[in-house]
Design a protein around this motif. Structure first.
Motif, PDB file in Angstrom:
ATOM      1  N   GLU A  39       0.821  -1.208   0.000  1.00 49.92           N
ATOM      2  CA  GLU A  39       0.000   0.000   0.000  1.00 49.92           C
ATOM      3  C   GLU A  39       0.861   1.267   0.000  1.00 49.92           C
ATOM      4  N   LYS A  40       1.945   1.229   0.783  1.00 48.90           N
ATOM      5  CA  LYS A  40       2.836   2.398   0.870  1.00 48.90           C
ATOM      6  C   LYS A  40       3.578   2.649  -0.442  1.00 48.90           C
ATOM      7  N   LEU A  41       3.983   1.554  -1.099  1.00 46.55           N
ATOM      8  CA  LEU A  41       4.956   1.684  -2.189  1.00 46.55           C
ATOM      9  C   LEU A  41       4.373   1.637  -3.598  1.00 46.55           C
ATOM     10  N   CYS A  42       3.243   0.953  -3.770  1.00 41.06           N
ATOM     11  CA  CYS A  42       2.848   0.596  -5.141  1.00 41.06           C
ATOM     12  C   CYS A  42       1.889   1.585  -5.790  1.00 41.06           C
ATOM     13  N   ASP A  43       2.149   1.830  -7.085  1.00 39.67           N
ATOM     14  CA  ASP A  43       1.252   2.673  -7.876  1.00 39.67           C
ATOM     15  C   ASP A  43       0.034   1.872  -8.306  1.00 39.67           C
ATOM     16  N   ARG A  44       0.287   0.619  -8.648  1.00 39.09           N
ATOM     17  CA  ARG A  44      -0.812  -0.263  -9.067  1.00 39.09           C
ATOM     18  C   ARG A  44      -0.629  -1.625  -8.421  1.00 39.09           C
ATOM     19  N   VAL A  45      -1.718  -2.386  -8.379  1.00 34.60           N
ATOM     20  CA  VAL A  45      -1.696  -3.695  -7.735  1.00 34.60           C
ATOM     21  C   VAL A  45      -2.399  -4.710  -8.632  1.00 34.60           C
ATOM     22  N   SER A  46      -1.854  -5.931  -8.707  1.00 35.48           N
ATOM     23  CA  SER A  46      -2.566  -7.045  -9.341  1.00 35.48           C
ATOM     24  C   SER A  46      -2.736  -8.134  -8.292  1.00 35.48           C
ATOM     25  N   ILE A  47      -3.969  -8.607  -8.157  1.00 30.31           N
ATOM     26  CA  ILE A  47      -4.254  -9.663  -7.167  1.00 30.31           C
ATOM     27  C   ILE A  47      -4.460 -10.974  -7.915  1.00 30.31           C
TER      28      ILE A  47
ATOM     29  N   ARG B  58      -5.278 -15.150  -7.812  1.00 32.14           N
ATOM     30  CA  ARG B  58      -5.924 -16.199  -7.026  1.00 32.14           C
ATOM     31  C   ARG B  58      -6.104 -17.422  -7.914  1.00 32.14           C
ATOM     32  N   GLN B  59      -5.658 -18.569  -7.451  1.00 35.76           N
ATOM     33  CA  GLN B  59      -5.748 -19.828  -8.207  1.00 35.76           C
ATOM     34  C   GLN B  59      -5.238 -19.661  -9.636  1.00 35.76           C
ATOM     35  N   GLY B  60      -4.102 -18.954  -9.780  1.00 38.99           N
ATOM     36  CA  GLY B  60      -3.480 -18.830 -11.098  1.00 38.99           C
ATOM     37  C   GLY B  60      -4.124 -17.838 -12.038  1.00 38.99           C
ATOM     38  N   LYS B  61      -5.107 -17.063 -11.527  1.00 44.15           N
ATOM     39  CA  LYS B  61      -5.757 -16.056 -12.382  1.00 44.15           C
ATOM     40  C   LYS B  61      -5.690 -14.697 -11.708  1.00 44.15           C
ATOM     41  N   ILE B  62      -5.500 -13.652 -12.518  1.00 44.91           N
ATOM     42  CA  ILE B  62      -5.552 -12.286 -11.973  1.00 44.91           C
ATOM     43  C   ILE B  62      -7.020 -11.932 -11.783  1.00 44.91           C
ATOM     44  N   ILE B  63      -7.416 -11.649 -10.525  1.00 48.26           N
ATOM     45  CA  ILE B  63      -8.834 -11.361 -10.282  1.00 48.26           C
ATOM     46  C   ILE B  63      -9.119  -9.867 -10.175  1.00 48.26           C
ATOM     47  N   GLU B  64      -8.093  -9.070  -9.875  1.00 43.35           N
ATOM     48  CA  GLU B  64      -8.260  -7.619  -9.848  1.00 43.35           C
ATOM     49  C   GLU B  64      -6.945  -6.966 -10.236  1.00 43.35           C
ATOM     50  N   SER B  65      -7.037  -5.862 -10.963  1.00 48.37           N
ATOM     51  CA  SER B  65      -5.850  -5.065 -11.274  1.00 48.37           C
ATOM     52  C   SER B  65      -6.248  -3.609 -11.284  1.00 48.37           C
ATOM     53  N   GLY B  66      -5.354  -2.752 -10.832  1.00 42.95           N
ATOM     54  CA  GLY B  66      -5.642  -1.322 -10.908  1.00 42.95           C
ATOM     55  C   GLY B  66      -4.892  -0.549  -9.854  1.00 42.95           C
ATOM     56  N   THR B  67      -5.112   0.776  -9.848  1.00 40.19           N
ATOM     57  CA  THR B  67      -4.494   1.591  -8.804  1.00 40.19           C
ATOM     58  C   THR B  67      -5.266   1.317  -7.516  1.00 40.19           C
ATOM     59  N   LEU B  68      -4.681   1.698  -6.386  1.00 39.91           N
ATOM     60  CA  LEU B  68      -5.381   1.473  -5.118  1.00 39.91           C
ATOM     61  C   LEU B  68      -6.701   2.232  -5.087  1.00 39.91           C
ATOM     62  N   SER B  69      -6.738   3.432  -5.685  1.00 39.59           N
ATOM     63  CA  SER B  69      -8.015   4.163  -5.657  1.00 39.59           C
ATOM     64  C   SER B  69      -9.033   3.487  -6.574  1.00 39.59           C
ATOM     65  N   ASP B  70      -8.587   2.902  -7.698  1.00 42.17           N
ATOM     66  CA  ASP B  70      -9.511   2.114  -8.547  1.00 42.17           C
ATOM     67  C   ASP B  70     -10.113   0.991  -7.722  1.00 42.17           C
ATOM     68  N   LEU B  71      -9.234   0.269  -7.020  1.00 42.63           N
ATOM     69  CA  LEU B  71      -9.691  -0.908  -6.286  1.00 42.63           C
ATOM     70  C   LEU B  71     -10.571  -0.519  -5.107  1.00 42.63           C
ATOM     71  N   ARG B  72     -10.353   0.663  -4.572  1.00 35.93           N
ATOM     72  CA  ARG B  72     -11.166   1.083  -3.423  1.00 35.93           C
ATOM     73  C   ARG B  72     -12.617   1.337  -3.819  1.00 35.93           C
ATOM     74  N   HIS B  73     -12.842   1.625  -5.109  1.00 37.54           N
ATOM     75  CA  HIS B  73     -14.223   1.790  -5.556  1.00 37.54           C
ATOM     76  C   HIS B  73     -14.987   0.481  -5.434  1.00 37.54           C
ATOM     77  N   LEU B  74     -14.243  -0.618  -5.406  1.00 35.50           N
ATOM     78  CA  LEU B  74     -14.893  -1.923  -5.312  1.00 35.50           C
ATOM     79  C   LEU B  74     -15.188  -2.284  -3.872  1.00 35.50           C
ATOM     80  N   THR B  75     -14.786  -1.425  -2.991  1.00 34.57           N
ATOM     81  CA  THR B  75     -14.881  -1.832  -1.592  1.00 34.57           C
ATOM     82  C   THR B  75     -15.604  -0.779  -0.755  1.00 34.57           C
ATOM     83  N   ARG B  76     -15.428  -0.841   0.544  1.00 31.64           N
ATOM     84  CA  ARG B  76     -16.237  -0.038   1.452  1.00 31.64           C
ATOM     85  C   ARG B  76     -15.380   0.876   2.307  1.00 31.64           C
ATOM     86  N   THR B  77     -16.021   1.922   2.814  1.00 31.80           N
ATOM     87  CA  THR B  77     -15.356   2.839   3.735  1.00 31.80           C
ATOM     88  C   THR B  77     -15.940   2.623   5.131  1.00 31.80           C
TER      89      THR B  77
END
Length: 302
Positions: A193-201, A203-222
């Motif tokens: 979180e501190k270092l990365c501009d973008r993240v790829s997650i 799972r089971q050999g497949k990328i399930i999410e990719s994007g900037t942390l703010s992109d990914l935060r839209h998928l989640t909750r505050t």
């Protein structure tokens, strides 16, 4: 400009598919986090990038060259740090660092000395006497002493204490400022979180999410904590509200990012005295993806 591009990468071991159509890229001057539980395929992907394993299918390009066919040429411009460093037991730490840096074709003595000091490493000791943390330091000093264009770091801080982790993070930010690129595979989500501009997650050999942390935060909750002059009514009827509970400090709940506007409008009519909101951490996001998943992986990497 992308220095590293992975397109539809598949890797099979017999009937077992370790990687199933993996896609991601690392651009110039960018730090990309590569995260997933044990056994998700992180290390297999990195071995393919390094030309240690041959892809079953797909395309892996580093500096526009083929990761398998042009591995020798590519290695002149990359620095790699594994999560478990094995060193020659009879050489000293300093000799190993010099060997690695020479292989990379660069000799920056002052940078080497500065890093040895920063990482608090005694380079005169034989490698067989080093703890896991010290072996890790040798690899990190060697990597950051070399003038690489791309740093591939696979769990690089395993065995380091928090103080040394901070030094590592400074080194990553340094190379980023110089326009270099970093692929960081780590399970320490706060570090990613501190270092990365973008993240790829993965799972089971497949990328399930990719994007900037703010992109990914839209998928989640505050996470929200609200205190009002009058008791709030009708909150549980609103869409996008989760895990609501009353605490001695007010009402605590989580809200889906896209419903935030409606929720704030609703609670403001009750006279807000206090409103605290915390952005979801990468850990929250990660856990939501893996909640209930049976493959959170115990044991080794594939």
């Amino acid at each position: 400009m992308s220095l590293l591009k992975v397109t539809n990468l598949t890797k099979k071991f017999g009937k077992f598919t370790a990687l199933d159509g993996v896609n991601f890229e690392v651009n110039k001057g960018e730090v990309v986090g590569f995260i997933g539980p044990n056994g998700a395929g992180k290390s297999t992907t990195i071995r393919v990038l390094l030309g240690i394993l041959k892809a079953t299918s797909g395309d892996v390009k580093i500096f526009d060259k083929d990761a398998w066919q042009d591995a020798v040429e590519i290695h002149r411009r990359i620095a790699y740090v594994p999560g478990d460093v094995n060193l020659w037991p009879n050489l000293t730490g300093g000799e190993v660092i010099d060997l690695f840096v020479k292989l990379n074709g660069t000799t920056n003595k002052s940078r080497r000395e500065e890093l040895i000091k920063k990482f608090d490493l005694d380079p005169s000791k034989k490698c067989r006497t080093y703890s896991k943390g010290n072996r890790q330091k040798v690899a990190l000093v060697a990597a950051f002493s070399s003038d690489a264009d791309l740093y591939i770091l696979d769990e690089p801080t395993s065995g380091l204490d928090p103080l040394m982790e901070k030094v590592f993070q400074e080194c990553v930010m340094d190379v980023k400022r110089q326009g270099k690129s970093v692929l960081l595979s780590s399970h320490i989500l706060s570090e990613v979180e501190k270092l990365c501009d973008r993240v790829s997650i993965i799972r089971q050999g497949k990328i399930i999410e990719s994007g900037t942390l703010s992109d990914l935060r839209h998928l989640t909750r505050t996470q929200m904590l609200v205190e009002t002059k009058q008791p709030i009514s009708g909150l549980h009827e609103l869409q996008g509200i989760h895990e609501m509970e009353e605490t001695k400090y007010g009402i605590s709940f989580q809200v889906d990012s896209e419903k935030m506007d409606v929720v704030i409008k609703h609670i403001s009519q009750f006279g807000i005295v206090k409103l605290e909101s915390a952005p979801p951490t990468l850990e929250d996001l990660f856990m939501r993806h893996y909640e209930g998943a049976k493959d959170t992986g115990v044991g080794g990497e594939h």
